[in-house]
Write a protein that holds these residues in place. Structure first.
Motif, PDB file in Angstrom:
ATOM      1  N   LEU A 162      -5.057  -8.457  -2.193  1.00  0.00           N
ATOM      2  CA  LEU A 162      -4.097  -8.964  -3.177  1.00  0.00           C
ATOM      3  C   LEU A 162      -3.320  -7.824  -3.828  1.00  0.00           C
ATOM      4  N   GLN A 163      -3.955  -6.685  -4.021  1.00  0.00           N
ATOM      5  CA  GLN A 163      -3.254  -5.520  -4.569  1.00  0.00           C
ATOM      6  C   GLN A 163      -2.207  -4.996  -3.583  1.00  0.00           C
ATOM      7  N   LYS A 164      -2.545  -4.995  -2.294  1.00  0.00           N
ATOM      8  CA  LYS A 164      -1.564  -4.578  -1.283  1.00  0.00           C
ATOM      9  C   LYS A 164      -0.424  -5.583  -1.213  1.00  0.00           C
ATOM     10  N   LEU A 165      -0.755  -6.862  -1.322  1.00  0.00           N
ATOM     11  CA  LEU A 165       0.284  -7.896  -1.363  1.00  0.00           C
ATOM     12  C   LEU A 165       1.226  -7.657  -2.529  1.00  0.00           C
ATOM     13  N   ALA A 166       0.671  -7.301  -3.685  1.00  0.00           N
ATOM     14  CA  ALA A 166       1.486  -7.029  -4.872  1.00  0.00           C
ATOM     15  C   ALA A 166       2.439  -5.866  -4.622  1.00  0.00           C
ATOM     16  N   GLU A 167       1.992  -4.851  -3.899  1.00  0.00           N
ATOM     17  CA  GLU A 167       2.857  -3.716  -3.559  1.00  0.00           C
ATOM     18  C   GLU A 167       4.037  -4.176  -2.699  1.00  0.00           C
ATOM     19  N   PHE A 168       3.739  -5.032  -1.722  1.00  0.00           N
ATOM     20  CA  PHE A 168       4.778  -5.591  -0.859  1.00  0.00           C
ATOM     21  C   PHE A 168       5.764  -6.446  -1.660  1.00  0.00           C
ATOM     22  N   HIS A 169       5.235  -7.344  -2.477  1.00  0.00           N
ATOM     23  CA  HIS A 169       6.080  -8.231  -3.275  1.00  0.00           C
ATOM     24  C   HIS A 169       6.972  -7.440  -4.239  1.00  0.00           C
ATOM     25  N   ALA A 170       6.396  -6.468  -4.922  1.00  0.00           N
ATOM     26  CA  ALA A 170       7.163  -5.692  -5.903  1.00  0.00           C
ATOM     27  C   ALA A 170       8.353  -5.003  -5.246  1.00  0.00           C
ATOM     28  N   ALA A 171       8.121  -4.393  -4.099  1.00  0.00           N
ATOM     29  CA  ALA A 171       9.219  -3.722  -3.386  1.00  0.00           C
ATOM     30  C   ALA A 171      10.279  -4.725  -2.952  1.00  0.00           C
ATOM     31  N   SER A 172       9.846  -5.919  -2.548  1.00  0.00           N
ATOM     32  CA  SER A 172      10.807  -6.934  -2.086  1.00  0.00           C
ATOM     33  C   SER A 172      11.722  -7.384  -3.223  1.00  0.00           C
ATOM     34  N   VAL A 173      11.184  -7.442  -4.449  1.00  0.00           N
ATOM     35  CA  VAL A 173      11.965  -7.870  -5.614  1.00  0.00           C
ATOM     36  C   VAL A 173      12.968  -6.790  -6.014  1.00  0.00           C
TER      37      VAL A 173
END
Length: 422
Positions: A162-173
């Motif tokens: 979930l932390q890695k997912l958050a890294e992906f999501h943050a960059a996408s935003v």
């Protein structure tokens, strides 16, 4: 998972094809002495593509020997599942993700002085005739591996994913903030607005065996749940709310949209805790609330003993890392609030990912490896298809999961499908 040579390897995947890939990867060799393509995963572990591990024995210019491996992803040779693959633009999406967006996301972190690798290094993305191909570094060489999908992810593994997912999501935003909206194809994931007849056919096939199996799970007050089972019209309205109503979410990101244990690889420390995480398979990516990925992952991949117990905690773990990353990347808009994300977990326009995961994905994910686990067998209207669906819905692993999940979502109002009649 043991490699297998049973996969029908396309003839064009040969020594000559890999010569420029080796050159681009900086390999200074005299000749390739052996070329061996094998299945990278076992039967029943992948539904929409061919995954190969390419073994190459090299003779270097100084006379020494070297063994090199790559992972190759290409499209199915036959018609199994090809309609689904083409309609949802799975490979065009992934071509953009590895060719454009993932490198851009990683560059955002690098420019901020906090390098992050989100996915394996991609050495080739190409369109070859009607086929799209990818060649990746072989993460297994560095010790990365998947966790047993049937056992599910423990607390440490879930938290790190979930932390890695958050890294992906943050960059996408932040990328969206800087460059504007993503292409039109990222507005849908598993379903789009033109899918009515197709989804109706699939639903009516699956719900027959689902109902049969449900009566034998041992649910307390089974009649209560049975009477509340969704109709196709409710199912379709649920799907369309998700596709059409992203503006109702408190915060939107580019979702992975197929985020489950087999699309996450880990390295581990000697004590068994997670050392690093890498994400795989970006074919389904879709713009929407991050809870789409959260609901899906928690439902299908959290270990049984923590799936419900840690449900809200998982959202908090994700949110903490998301906010950290948005700050690192100098996000200009207001930071998402945890209370808003928790509320989004229960909004009707995000219910699709709870409903679809238990009906469509969880039964396949919890099925032990099976050579018949294909898109074609799951979607087939014939007797073999009926037998296969009966098998997956009566599987003891699925039954045990549903005894927890169904009451939980029902009591939260998430599976109150009459809401979609309004």
């Amino acid at each position: 998972m043991d490699e297998s040579t049973n996969t029908n390897i396309p003839k064009w995947i040969n020594v000559d094809y890999f010569k420029p890939i080796l050159k681009n990867d900086g390999e200074d060799y005299r000749k390739i002495t052996k070329f061996t393509p094998v299945a990278a995963i076992g039967p029943g572990e992948n539904f929409v593509s061919v995954m190969l591990r390419i073994h190459l024995d090299l003779e270097l210019k100084d006379g020494s020997k070297k063994h090199k491996t790559y992972v190759m992803k290409t499209m199915l040779e036959d018609e199994a599942g090809s309609d689904v693959i083409e309609r949802l633009e799975l490979f065009p999406k992934e071509l953009d993700m590895y060719g454009i967006f993932l490198p851009a996301f990683e560059k955002l972190y690098k420019d901020a002085g906090k390098p992050v690798q989100l996915a394996p290094r991609c050495l080739l993305t190409e369109t070859k005739g009607n086929r799209m191909n990818f060649v990746f570094e072989d993460l297994s060489v560095k010790g990365y591996r998947n966790v047993d999908r049937i056992k599910g992810l423990n607390m440490d593994q879930m938290s790190r994913a979930l932390q890695k997912l958050a890294e992906f999501h943050a960059a996408s935003v932040v990328y969206y903030e800087q460059h504007g909206p993503y292409p039109e194809k990222y507005k849908f994931g598993f379903v789009q607005e033109t899918d009515y007849e197709h989804q109706k056919e699939l639903f009516e096939m699956r719900i027959i065996q689902f109902k049969e199996a449900m009566k034998g799970w041992g649910l307390k007050d089974v009649d209560k749940y049975f009477k509340k089972l969704l109709t196709f019209e409710q199912c379709w309205k649920c799907m369309m709310k998700n596709v059409r109503e992203t503006s109702r979410n408190s915060f939107n990101v580019l979702n992975h949209a197929d985020f489950w244990s087999s699309n996450v690889m880990y390295t581990f420390l000697e004590n068994g805790t997670v050392d690093d995480v890498m994400l795989l398979d970006f074919q389904m990516c879709k713009w929407g609330s991050p809870v789409e990925d959260l609901i899906f992952m928690i439902t299908v991949s959290a270990a049984k003993d923590i799936r419900i117990k840690e449900y809200e905690h998982f959202v908090a773990i994700y949110h903490e890392r998301l906010v950290e990353c948005l700050k690192v990347l100098n996000y200009k808009n207001p930071l998402p609030k945890l209370r808003d994300l928790q509320m989004d977990m229960y909004r009707d326009n995000n219910t699709f990912y709870a409903m679809y995961s238990v009906l469509n994905h969880l039964p396949l994910i919890l099925l032990p490896p099976d050579k018949d686990s294909t898109v074609a067998s799951f979607y087939s209207p014939n007797e073999d298809g009926q037998r296969f669906r009966r098998k997956i819905y009566t599987n003891p692993h699925y039954k045990a999961a549903m005894l927890d999940i169904l009451p939980f979502y029902y009591n939260r109002g998430i599976f109150n499908f009459t809401d979609f009649d309004e």
